[in-house]
Design a protein around this motif. Sequence first.
Motif, PDB file in Angstrom:
ATOM      1  N   VAL A   8      51.775  40.576  46.875  1.00 57.59           N
ATOM      2  CA  VAL A   8      52.476  40.660  45.587  1.00 57.59           C
ATOM      3  C   VAL A   8      51.708  41.565  44.634  1.00 57.59           C
ATOM      4  O   VAL A   8      52.295  42.415  43.955  1.00 57.59           O
ATOM      5  N   CYS A   9      50.381  41.409  44.600  1.00 56.02           N
ATOM      6  CA  CYS A   9      49.565  42.272  43.737  1.00 56.02           C
ATOM      7  C   CYS A   9      49.697  43.734  44.152  1.00 56.02           C
ATOM      8  O   CYS A   9      49.817  44.623  43.308  1.00 56.02           O
ATOM      9  N   GLN A  10      49.696  43.971  45.450  1.00 54.46           N
ATOM     10  CA  GLN A  10      49.831  45.332  45.959  1.00 54.46           C
ATOM     11  C   GLN A  10      51.185  45.916  45.566  1.00 54.46           C
ATOM     12  O   GLN A  10      51.286  47.066  45.144  1.00 54.46           O
ATOM     13  N   LEU A  11      52.227  45.109  45.675  1.00 52.58           N
ATOM     14  CA  LEU A  11      53.579  45.534  45.313  1.00 52.58           C
ATOM     15  C   LEU A  11      53.679  45.905  43.833  1.00 52.58           C
ATOM     16  O   LEU A  11      54.372  46.841  43.457  1.00 52.58           O
ATOM     17  N   ARG A  12      52.984  45.148  42.997  1.00 57.10           N
ATOM     18  CA  ARG A  12      53.022  45.362  41.543  1.00 57.10           C
ATOM     19  C   ARG A  12      51.934  46.309  41.051  1.00 57.10           C
ATOM     20  O   ARG A  12      51.749  46.461  39.848  1.00 57.10           O
ATOM     21  N   ASP A  13      51.207  46.914  41.993  1.00 60.08           N
ATOM     22  CA  ASP A  13      50.139  47.857  41.659  1.00 60.08           C
ATOM     23  C   ASP A  13      49.043  47.193  40.815  1.00 60.08           C
ATOM     24  O   ASP A  13      48.557  47.759  39.837  1.00 60.08           O
ATOM     25  N   ILE A  14      48.693  45.958  41.200  1.00 58.39           N
ATOM     26  CA  ILE A  14      47.632  45.211  40.535  1.00 58.39           C
ATOM     27  C   ILE A  14      46.411  45.237  41.437  1.00 58.39           C
ATOM     28  O   ILE A  14      46.490  44.875  42.607  1.00 58.39           O
ATOM     29  N   SER A  15      45.282  45.668  40.899  1.00 61.17           N
ATOM     30  CA  SER A  15      44.068  45.701  41.715  1.00 61.17           C
ATOM     31  C   SER A  15      43.361  44.350  41.635  1.00 61.17           C
ATOM     32  O   SER A  15      43.334  43.710  40.590  1.00 61.17           O
ATOM     33  N   ILE A  16      42.793  43.941  42.746  1.00 57.99           N
ATOM     34  CA  ILE A  16      42.067  42.676  42.828  1.00 57.99           C
ATOM     35  C   ILE A  16      40.584  43.004  42.924  1.00 57.99           C
ATOM     36  O   ILE A  16      40.171  43.771  43.789  1.00 57.99           O
ATOM     37  N   GLN A  17      39.815  42.430  42.031  1.00 59.04           N
ATOM     38  CA  GLN A  17      38.373  42.659  42.035  1.00 59.04           C
ATOM     39  C   GLN A  17      37.672  41.314  42.120  1.00 59.04           C
ATOM     40  O   GLN A  17      37.931  40.419  41.312  1.00 59.04           O
ATOM     41  N   GLN A  18      36.808  41.172  43.092  1.00 59.18           N
ATOM     42  CA  GLN A  18      36.061  39.933  43.268  1.00 59.18           C
ATOM     43  C   GLN A  18      34.974  39.835  42.199  1.00 59.18           C
ATOM     44  O   GLN A  18      34.398  40.843  41.791  1.00 59.18           O
ATOM     45  N   ALA A  19      34.706  38.618  41.749  1.00 58.73           N
ATOM     46  CA  ALA A  19      33.605  38.400  40.817  1.00 58.73           C
ATOM     47  C   ALA A  19      32.289  38.605  41.565  1.00 58.73           C
ATOM     48  O   ALA A  19      32.174  38.247  42.732  1.00 58.73           O
ATOM     49  N   ARG A  20      31.329  39.192  40.885  1.00 62.36           N
ATOM     50  CA  ARG A  20      30.027  39.410  41.514  1.00 62.36           C
ATOM     51  C   ARG A  20      29.282  38.085  41.626  1.00 62.36           C
ATOM     52  O   ARG A  20      29.401  37.216  40.763  1.00 62.36           O
ATOM     53  N   LEU A  21      28.541  37.933  42.700  1.00 60.71           N
ATOM     54  CA  LEU A  21      27.756  36.715  42.907  1.00 60.71           C
ATOM     55  C   LEU A  21      26.736  36.535  41.792  1.00 60.71           C
ATOM     56  O   LEU A  21      26.127  37.506  41.337  1.00 60.71           O
ATOM     57  N   ARG A  22      26.581  35.309  41.366  1.00 54.78           N
ATOM     58  CA  ARG A  22      25.592  34.927  40.349  1.00 54.78           C
ATOM     59  C   ARG A  22      25.762  35.691  39.032  1.00 54.78           C
ATOM     60  O   ARG A  22      24.784  36.001  38.353  1.00 54.78           O
ATOM     61  N   THR A  23      26.993  36.036  38.695  1.00 51.68           N
ATOM     62  CA  THR A  23      27.279  36.730  37.435  1.00 51.68           C
ATOM     63  C   THR A  23      28.385  35.981  36.713  1.00 51.68           C
ATOM     64  O   THR A  23      29.570  36.229  36.929  1.00 51.68           O
ATOM     65  N   GLY A  24      27.997  35.036  35.880  1.00 50.69           N
ATOM     66  CA  GLY A  24      28.965  34.198  35.169  1.00 50.69           C
ATOM     67  C   GLY A  24      29.873  34.963  34.228  1.00 50.69           C
ATOM     68  O   GLY A  24      30.984  34.550  33.959  1.00 50.69           O
ATOM     69  N   ARG A  25      29.399  36.099  33.730  1.00 47.76           N
ATOM     70  CA  ARG A  25      30.209  36.885  32.789  1.00 47.76           C
ATOM     71  C   ARG A  25      31.499  37.387  33.422  1.00 47.76           C
ATOM     72  O   ARG A  25      32.471  37.656  32.727  1.00 47.76           O
ATOM     73  N   ASP A  26      31.524  37.545  34.733  1.00 49.22           N
ATOM     74  CA  ASP A  26      32.724  38.069  35.395  1.00 49.22           C
ATOM     75  C   ASP A  26      33.887  37.075  35.360  1.00 49.22           C
ATOM     76  O   ASP A  26      35.039  37.474  35.413  1.00 49.22           O
ATOM     77  N   LYS A  27      33.583  35.801  35.277  1.00 53.74           N
ATOM     78  CA  LYS A  27      34.640  34.802  35.359  1.00 53.74           C
ATOM     79  C   LYS A  27      35.230  34.416  34.003  1.00 53.74           C
ATOM     80  O   LYS A  27      36.342  33.923  33.937  1.00 53.74           O
TER      81      LYS A  27
END
Length: 57
Positions: A8-27
């Motif tokens: 669905v994300c690919q269809l809507r041209d939405i990129s998925i980025q994983q949160a970096r390990l041990r980096t609370g700011r990403d979440k």
Amino acid sequence: MSEHITSVCQLRDISIQQARLRTGRDKGPIEGFFGLCDGLLQLLPGHKEGRTCTHKA
């Protein structure tokens, strides 16, 4: 992440980025979005009290 969500994300041209390990700011931004989402859902007609997207089991 499920194949359905990925497609669905690919269809809507939405990129998925994983949160970096041990980096609370990403979440923080996405957790804030889900809090906003939860609050808006409660305002919709037909909303039933109970489990919401921020409910922790």
